[in-house]
Design an enzyme around this catalytic site. Structure first.
Site, mmCIF file in Angstrom:
data_model
loop_
_atom_site.group_PDB
_atom_site.id
_atom_site.type_symbol
_atom_site.label_atom_id
_atom_site.label_comp_id
_atom_site.label_asym_id
_atom_site.label_seq_id
_atom_site.Cartn_x
_atom_site.Cartn_y
_atom_site.Cartn_z
ATOM 1 N N ASN A 14 0.868 -1.169 0.000
ATOM 2 C CA ASN A 14 0.000 0.000 0.000
ATOM 3 C C ASN A 14 0.909 1.225 0.000
ATOM 4 O O ASN A 14 1.452 1.602 1.038
ATOM 5 C CB ASN A 14 -0.899 -0.042 1.236
ATOM 6 N N ARG A 95 -2.560 -2.212 -3.463
ATOM 7 C CA ARG A 95 -3.787 -1.449 -3.277
ATOM 8 C C ARG A 95 -3.729 -0.234 -4.195
ATOM 9 O O ARG A 95 -2.778 0.557 -4.132
ATOM 10 C CB ARG A 95 -3.897 -0.998 -1.824
ATOM 11 N N HIS A 184 -12.882 2.518 -0.263
ATOM 12 C CA HIS A 184 -12.850 1.526 0.824
ATOM 13 C C HIS A 184 -13.629 0.278 0.422
ATOM 14 O O HIS A 184 -14.112 -0.468 1.270
ATOM 15 C CB HIS A 184 -13.485 2.049 2.134
ATOM 16 N N HIS A 212 -17.350 1.985 7.951
ATOM 17 C CA HIS A 212 -15.883 1.888 8.008
ATOM 18 C C HIS A 212 -15.399 3.217 8.579
ATOM 19 O O HIS A 212 -15.321 4.222 7.869
ATOM 20 C CB HIS A 212 -15.327 1.634 6.600
ATOM 21 N N ARG A 245 -10.516 15.313 6.802
ATOM 22 C CA ARG A 245 -11.303 15.725 5.627
ATOM 23 C C ARG A 245 -12.683 16.213 6.046
ATOM 24 O O ARG A 245 -13.283 15.687 6.980
ATOM 25 C CB ARG A 245 -11.499 14.544 4.666
ATOM 26 N N VAL A 335 -11.684 3.408 14.435
ATOM 27 C CA VAL A 335 -12.682 3.986 15.334
ATOM 28 C C VAL A 335 -13.850 3.004 15.522
ATOM 29 O O VAL A 335 -14.292 2.745 16.642
ATOM 30 C CB VAL A 335 -13.192 5.337 14.769
ATOM 31 N N GLU A 388 -8.059 -5.566 5.093
ATOM 32 C CA GLU A 388 -7.923 -5.281 3.664
ATOM 33 C C GLU A 388 -6.751 -6.041 3.064
ATOM 34 O O GLU A 388 -6.810 -6.482 1.921
ATOM 35 C CB GLU A 388 -7.749 -3.773 3.451
HETATM 36 P P1 AMP Z 1 -7.593 3.525 10.833
HETATM 37 O O1 AMP Z 1 -7.551 4.612 9.806
HETATM 38 O O2 AMP Z 1 -8.599 2.460 10.533
HETATM 39 O O3 AMP Z 1 -6.242 2.982 11.184
HETATM 40 O O4 AMP Z 1 -8.136 4.207 12.192
HETATM 41 C C1 AMP Z 1 -7.398 5.215 12.828
HETATM 42 C C2 AMP Z 1 -8.273 5.885 13.865
HETATM 43 O O5 AMP Z 1 -8.726 4.916 14.827
HETATM 44 C C3 AMP Z 1 -7.551 6.971 14.647
HETATM 45 O O6 AMP Z 1 -8.370 8.104 14.764
HETATM 46 C C4 AMP Z 1 -7.361 6.334 16.013
HETATM 47 O O7 AMP Z 1 -7.327 7.297 17.032
HETATM 48 C C5 AMP Z 1 -8.622 5.491 16.122
HETATM 49 N N1 AMP Z 1 -8.483 4.501 17.184
HETATM 50 C C6 AMP Z 1 -7.620 3.478 17.262
HETATM 51 N N2 AMP Z 1 -7.729 2.843 18.450
HETATM 52 C C7 AMP Z 1 -8.685 3.509 19.159
HETATM 53 C C8 AMP Z 1 -9.285 3.367 20.457
HETATM 54 N N3 AMP Z 1 -8.897 2.393 21.283
HETATM 55 N N4 AMP Z 1 -10.269 4.236 20.825
HETATM 56 C C9 AMP Z 1 -10.644 5.209 19.997
HETATM 57 N N5 AMP Z 1 -10.132 5.401 18.758
HETATM 58 C C10 AMP Z 1 -9.186 4.567 18.347
#
Ligand code: AMP
Length: 404
Positions: A14, A95, A184, A212, A245, A335, A388
């Site tokens: 990626n 990707r 996504h 997502h 964004r 999240v 993914e």
């Molecule tokens: P991703 O783009 O799927 O890697 O998600 C990243 C987001 O997930 C970031 O905003 C992180 O702060 C959030 N995130 C990861 N772990 C946690 C958690 N335990 N509680 C709240 N948000 C989280």
């Protein structure tokens, strides 16, 4: 070659503009053998973090470009005793963010495919050129391994025309390929199929809403395995509030900023894509930190959280109406998988629509798919970790095998 630890596995790549994430995994056993990230490519402070079977190695060699990054990764593998070029790798899966109107499914990469990805780049200037650089770099160093492009838009390629069409001059839209593509897609498809598996149901008979929610965020309404709608549009900027964004905005804001604030199109692009969303509203795009600030009574963070939820709930309502009957609501990504308050608050007070989250089930943490709704809830609410890389690896092997 046979007996090599990576024989029969897939390298998933990626590539971003200054970064490159990779994983080597077995598409059948799902075992992740190696995993890593090259950061700050093109700067003097580059770094590669590389994990191989549980042990970590770091390289702080400056990386002039993506090819140098891949070369360093291959060196790190050599230090692990693995010659990636001669170890029976089945395929490389790349990707690729935008498939435009051309690519609807995972595609074996050759020169024609590369030039088409390049041609489509005007639709995704922040992503496709970087993806292509990654493809070229890996192909230069692993010329004998079949390379497959897996497109983030592919799953949404046959969105109903009413969902895919922008209400604008039809000739202009046609000439410039302006339509809603959705992104996504690899994750939405993987997670919705996995949700069906978890429930022991047929993917083709379930109506699902998939959220997502990561740093980038999107939702989809999927009826019987077919997407009816999704929140991202021509680019990944549309829809939900994201880390940096805007998501949906009135296009009139662009005119206002250009005319009144004298901002250039590039300035506005950067503002909307990189300096907006949660970060723009309260200076914070890490959701964990945001929730801590909300908890501590920080008003800017609380407003950002309310705006985030308001947008989510707007789309949840819209997708319930579009689907008519909803069987599952599925949360995934950083999240969605981890932030229990977001799951609770986005589905609060929807009992009259058959949606009821169980606070105790919702509080359980874990890496496995799980149900978080009450037994009385007619809609099953699930948390399903996305993967993914695994989805890309499976597609890549399938295409490489078929091409043999
Ligand atoms: P991703 O783009 O799927 O890697 O998600 C990243 C987001 O997930 C970031 O905003 C992180 O702060 C959030 N995130 C990861 N772990 C946690 C958690 N335990 N509680 C709240 N948000 C989280």
């Amino acid at each position: 070659m046979s007996g090599s630890p990576i024989d029969g596995t897939v390298l998933v790549v990626n590539a971003g503009s200054s970064s490159l994430k990779y994983q080597v995994l077995d598409p059948v056993t799902e075992e992740v053998i190696a995993d890593g990230l090259a950061e700050r490519i093109g700067e003097s402070t580059s770094r590669v973090k590389h994990w191989y079977r549980g042990s970590e190695a770091v390289s702080d060699e400056p990386l002039a470009d993506h090819e140098a990054a891949i070369a360093t990764v291959l060196e790190l593998f050599k230090a692990d005793g693995v010659d990636v070029a001669d170890s029976g790798l089945s395929a490389v899966g790349h990707r690729v963010v935008h498939g435009g109107r051309t690519f609807f499914e995972p595609t074996l990469i050759d020169e024609r495919v590369s030039s088409e990805i390049e041609r489509i780049s005007s639709l995704a200037p922040l992503h496709n050129p970087a993806n292509l650089v990654g493809i070229e770099a890996v192909t230069a160093l692993l010329p004998d391994v079949p390379a497959v492009a897996v497109f983030d838009t592919a799953f949404f390629h046959d969105l109903p025309d009413a969902a895919a069409t922008y209400a604008m001059d039809a000739g202009v839209a046609e000439r410039y390929a302006i339509r809603r593509y959705g992104f996504h897609g690899t994750s939405h498809e993987y997670v919705s199929r996995r949700a069906a598996q978890v429930l022991g149901r047929d993917w083709g008979e379930l109506n699902q809403i998939v959220l997502h929610l990561g740093n980038g965020a999107s939702m989809s309404a999927i009826a019987g395995g077919r997407p009816l709608d999704t929140t991202m549009g021509m680019t990944p900027l549309e829809g939900l509030v994201m880390g940096t964004r805007t998501g949906d905005v009135d296009a009139g804001i662009v005119f206002q900023l250009a005319r009144v604030a004298g901002m250039s199109i590039d300035d506005i692009d950067t503002l909307f894509n990189k300096q907006s969303g949660l970060k723009g509203m309260c200076g914070e795009n890490d959701f964990r930190a945001l929730l801590e600030r909300v908890e501590a009574g920080d008003e800017a963070a609380a407003l950002a959280y309310r705006v985030y939820l308001h947008r989510l709930r707007r789309y949840i309502g819209a997708y319930m109406v579009q689907l008519g009957r909803v069987d599952t609501v599925v949360f995934t990504a950083g999240v969605g998988e981890n932030a229990a308050p977001v799951r609770q608050d986005s589905l609060a007070d929807l009992e009259m629509f058959g949606i009821e989250v169980d606070p105790e089930r919702n509080a359980v943490r874990g890496d496995e798919p799980r149900v978080i709704s009450t037994d009385a809830s007619t809609v099953t609410v699930l948390v399903v970790p996305t993967n993914e890389e695994l989805a890309i690896a499976r597609s890549a092997v399938e295409v490489a095998r078929a091409a043999r």
